[in-house]
Design an enzyme around this catalytic site. Structure first.
Site, mmCIF file in Angstrom:
data_model
loop_
_atom_site.group_PDB
_atom_site.id
_atom_site.type_symbol
_atom_site.label_atom_id
_atom_site.label_comp_id
_atom_site.label_asym_id
_atom_site.label_seq_id
_atom_site.Cartn_x
_atom_site.Cartn_y
_atom_site.Cartn_z
ATOM 1 N N GLN A 106 18.871 53.618 -25.086
ATOM 2 C CA GLN A 106 18.739 52.318 -24.424
ATOM 3 C C GLN A 106 19.230 51.224 -25.367
ATOM 4 O OE1 GLN A 106 14.654 51.210 -23.979
ATOM 5 N NE2 GLN A 106 15.042 49.599 -22.476
ATOM 6 N N GLY A 107 20.389 50.661 -25.076
ATOM 7 C CA GLY A 107 20.968 49.626 -25.945
ATOM 8 C C GLY A 107 20.659 48.235 -25.420
ATOM 9 N N SER A 120 17.857 45.951 -27.225
ATOM 10 C CA SER A 120 17.459 45.040 -28.320
ATOM 11 C C SER A 120 18.605 44.769 -29.277
ATOM 12 C CB SER A 120 16.304 45.651 -29.113
ATOM 13 O OG SER A 120 15.221 45.944 -28.266
ATOM 14 N N SER A 129 16.617 54.002 -30.073
ATOM 15 C CA SER A 129 16.052 55.341 -30.300
ATOM 16 C C SER A 129 17.029 56.415 -29.829
ATOM 17 C CB SER A 129 14.734 55.498 -29.534
ATOM 18 O OG SER A 129 13.844 54.472 -29.868
ATOM 19 N N GLU A 136 9.997 50.913 -17.199
ATOM 20 C CA GLU A 136 9.482 51.094 -18.556
ATOM 21 C C GLU A 136 8.004 50.702 -18.633
ATOM 22 O OE1 GLU A 136 11.173 48.568 -21.717
ATOM 23 O OE2 GLU A 136 11.292 50.385 -22.923
ATOM 24 N N GLU A 140 1.499 41.007 -27.950
ATOM 25 C CA GLU A 140 1.464 39.558 -27.678
ATOM 26 C C GLU A 140 2.138 39.265 -26.332
ATOM 27 O OE1 GLU A 140 2.418 40.910 -30.548
ATOM 28 O OE2 GLU A 140 0.810 40.236 -31.885
HETATM 29 C C1 LIG Z 1 9.556 52.896 -32.036
HETATM 30 C C2 LIG Z 1 10.427 51.892 -31.355
HETATM 31 C C3 LIG Z 1 11.462 52.325 -30.552
HETATM 32 C C4 LIG Z 1 12.298 51.387 -29.937
HETATM 33 N N1 LIG Z 1 13.337 51.855 -29.179
HETATM 34 C C5 LIG Z 1 14.172 50.966 -28.603
HETATM 35 C C6 LIG Z 1 15.309 51.430 -27.870
HETATM 36 O O1 LIG Z 1 15.534 52.636 -27.738
HETATM 37 N N2 LIG Z 1 16.140 50.524 -27.330
HETATM 38 C C7 LIG Z 1 15.927 49.170 -27.446
HETATM 39 O O2 LIG Z 1 16.708 48.400 -26.900
HETATM 40 N N3 LIG Z 1 14.873 48.694 -28.163
HETATM 41 C C8 LIG Z 1 14.002 49.558 -28.740
HETATM 42 N N4 LIG Z 1 12.932 49.094 -29.481
HETATM 43 C C9 LIG Z 1 12.832 47.662 -29.724
HETATM 44 C C10 LIG Z 1 11.686 46.982 -28.998
HETATM 45 O O3 LIG Z 1 11.977 46.849 -27.631
HETATM 46 C C11 LIG Z 1 11.515 45.620 -29.689
HETATM 47 O O4 LIG Z 1 11.086 45.865 -31.013
HETATM 48 C C12 LIG Z 1 10.510 44.755 -28.980
HETATM 49 O O5 LIG Z 1 11.019 44.320 -27.752
HETATM 50 C C13 LIG Z 1 10.139 43.528 -29.834
HETATM 51 O O6 LIG Z 1 11.291 42.844 -30.196
HETATM 52 P P1 LIG Z 1 11.591 42.446 -31.725
HETATM 53 O O7 LIG Z 1 11.374 43.652 -32.567
HETATM 54 O O8 LIG Z 1 12.917 41.786 -31.746
HETATM 55 O O9 LIG Z 1 10.451 41.410 -32.112
HETATM 56 P P2 LIG Z 1 10.398 39.888 -31.702
HETATM 57 O O10 LIG Z 1 10.639 39.746 -30.241
HETATM 58 O O11 LIG Z 1 11.263 39.121 -32.624
HETATM 59 O O12 LIG Z 1 8.877 39.564 -31.983
HETATM 60 C C14 LIG Z 1 8.379 39.327 -33.310
HETATM 61 C C15 LIG Z 1 6.900 38.965 -33.172
HETATM 62 O O13 LIG Z 1 6.759 37.762 -32.385
HETATM 63 C C16 LIG Z 1 5.917 38.009 -31.273
HETATM 64 N N5 LIG Z 1 6.410 37.260 -30.112
HETATM 65 C C17 LIG Z 1 7.676 37.272 -29.630
HETATM 66 N N6 LIG Z 1 7.751 36.498 -28.527
HETATM 67 C C18 LIG Z 1 6.503 36.014 -28.306
HETATM 68 C C19 LIG Z 1 5.941 35.156 -27.319
HETATM 69 N N7 LIG Z 1 6.688 34.650 -26.328
HETATM 70 N N8 LIG Z 1 4.614 34.865 -27.409
HETATM 71 C C20 LIG Z 1 3.854 35.381 -28.406
HETATM 72 N N9 LIG Z 1 4.346 36.181 -29.379
HETATM 73 C C21 LIG Z 1 5.647 36.496 -29.327
HETATM 74 C C22 LIG Z 1 5.986 39.497 -31.016
HETATM 75 O O14 LIG Z 1 4.843 39.963 -30.348
HETATM 76 C C23 LIG Z 1 6.093 40.042 -32.436
HETATM 77 O O15 LIG Z 1 4.812 40.128 -33.020
HETATM 78 C C24 LIG Z 1 12.076 49.990 -30.105
HETATM 79 C C25 LIG Z 1 11.019 49.558 -30.912
HETATM 80 C C26 LIG Z 1 10.202 50.487 -31.538
HETATM 81 C C27 LIG Z 1 9.086 49.986 -32.392
#
Ligand SMILES: Cc1cc2nc3c(=O)[nH]c(=O)nc-3n(C[C@H](O)[C@H](O)[C@H](O)COP(=O)(O)OP(=O)(O)OC[C@H]3O[C@@H](n4cnc5c(N)ncnc54)[C@H](O)[C@@H]3O)c2cc1C
Length: 396
Positions: free
Chosen positions: A131-132, A134, A166, A249, A380
């Site tokens: 899944q591309g 993020s 992933s 999802e 969150e």
């Molecule tokens: C094990 C694992 C597998 C994954 N696999 C995939 C995958 O296959 N494909 C893919 O596309 N993505 C994947 N992801 C990514 C995942 O979808 C993102 O990590 C997730 O959406 C959070 O985005 P971010 O890491 O950019 O954090 P951010 O969105 O930058 O968030 C950082 C912090 O800010 C908080 N925050 C953000 N916005 C708000 C808000 N509006 N209000 C309050 N708090 C907020 C969040 O809760 C977090 O604590 C994976 C993640 C993990 C951990």
């Protein structure tokens, strides 16, 4: 809400049990399928189990028969998941993107040609999908994504970077969202693509997680040519397709089945491990923690049943699904923390360390479950959804 099953649903459960009683021991008789050690073995085992399900007529349980599924109800799906978890059937997590996201999205929004080409291979476990979505600056705020797609005749040329993808290093295909019209608003001008991961111009860099494993990746796209025939939905209207994917999802899951299995493993551990001269299971504080977890696993089950009831009534997952995601992900972390407290100093042993207990699986799970409150929407973000869309509270 009525928790009693119909006679037909009871009969369905009996069918699942009967099939598992024969098929599962046969599958687990192969050592590399019973205890896959390397990443390649785990991928192969997932594919083999999916093939077994397919041959038994259990692949794509809720998929319509027209698309090769079983056409079962969501309650039957829940029953199937409960029985698989209780019997110790493998989790096909490596195929989760294919079966849970790519397949349903292609069924809902894909062309007949895309459906004919991809769905049978997904059901048969032939292809791994990733899944591309993020990007480094677009996770919770997915609409901020910047990977560009430039329309060039019959192809879309993709350039940019995805992250946390992933299984990308094992994937055959990717569901990819790109920005094809940068002048349009954030949720407009996006296009949803099916991308062959062997295409020239794709570079994959695995990222090592704190478990020591590398399941997710950075993926770089450098002028990757994607045929227009691989656009899902309409060009520039990919956000509608993304919402379809995310609804799958975040809704309709049955995590209580896995949690119950983990709880039983923890109870067994507590009976085996000593604490202050007795088995940990006899220690009053540990007993209280275990009882609390047992209650919470039951709450997760009832919350999952409530979600299923909503989906049955409305035909789609609602924002209440966030209550379950929030609850099970934090509960699973508490469960692993209790397991490591039961282990005491042994919990600090990890990886292949031979002096560890149960091949150090509890420590590995403690580390892995930290991710549960991040993927598929952080805690969150779930709290925001619950506050605004379930409780109707105003935005801050
Ligand atoms: C094990 C694992 C597998 C994954 N696999 C995939 C995958 O296959 N494909 C893919 O596309 N993505 C994947 N992801 C990514 C995942 O979808 C993102 O990590 C997730 O959406 C959070 O985005 P971010 O890491 O950019 O954090 P951010 O969105 O930058 O968030 C950082 C912090 O800010 C908080 N925050 C953000 N916005 C708000 C808000 N509006 N209000 C309050 N708090 C907020 C969040 O809760 C977090 O604590 C994976 C993640 C993990 C951990």
């Amino acid at each position: 809400m009525d928790f009693r099953l119909t006679a037909a649903e009871d009969a369905f459960r009996d069918d699942v049990r009967r099939w598992l009683a024969v098929a599962l021991p046969r599958f687990l008789a192969v050592p590399a399928q019973r205890e896959p050690r390397t990443a390649a073995e785990r991928i192969a085992a997932s594919k083999a189990w999916q093939r077994t399900l397919h041959d038994g007529g259990w692949a794509g349980i809720t998929w319509p028969r027209a698309h090769g599924g079983r056409g079962a109800s969501i309650v039957e799906h829940l029953i199937f998941n409960e029985e698989c978890a209780a019997a110790g059937a493998p989790d096909s997590i490596n195929l989760a993107v294919a079966l849970g996201l790519a397949g349903p999205t292609i069924m809902a929004c894909g062309t007949p040609q895309q459906q004919a080409r991809f769905l049978p291979r997904i059901l048969g476990g032939d292809d791994i999908w990733c899944q591309g979505f993020s990007e480094p600056n677009a996770g919770s705020d997915l609409a901020g994504l910047r990977t560009r797609g430039v329309l060039e005749g019959d192809v879309i040329a993709v350039t940019g970077q995805k992250i946390w993808t992933s299984f990308a290093q094992y994937a055959d295909w990717c569901i990819l969202v790109v920005r094809t019209d940068p002048s349009a608003g954030r949720h407009r001008g996006l296009t949803f693509l099916l991308v062959d991961m062997k295409s020239p111009g794709i570079t994959i860099r695995p990222l090592v997680e704190m478990t020591g494993e590398a399941w997710f990746n950075e993926v770089f796209f450098d002028d990757v040519k994607v045929p227009r025939a691989n656009v899902v939905g309409e060009i520039h209207k990919g956000w509608d397709v993304v919402l379809t994917t995310l609804a799958h999802e975040r809704g309709g899951s049955a995590p209580h089945a896995r949690l119950r299995r983990e709880l039983h493993g923890l109870l067994d551990l507590a009976r085996r491990r000593p604490r202050d001269g007795v088995a940990a299971a006899r220690d009053p504080r540990t007993r209280q923690d275990l009882a609390q977890l047992a209650v919470e696993v039951q709450i997760a089950k009832l919350t999952a049943y409530r979600n299923v009831t909503v989906i049955q009534r409305t035909g789609r997952p609602g924002p209440e699904g966030s209550i379950l995601k929030l609850f099970w992900s934090e509960l699973e972390q508490r469960l692993m923390e209790t397991a490591c407290a039961v282990l005491g100093p042994h919990a600090s042993l990890a990886g292949d360390e031979p002096r560890g207990v149960d091949a150090n699986v509890w420590t590995r799970e403690l580390l892995w479950t930290r991710s549960a409150t991040i993927y598929a929407g952080t805690s969150e973000v779930q709290r925001n959804i619950i506050a605004q869309r379930v409780l109707g509270l105003p935005r801050a």
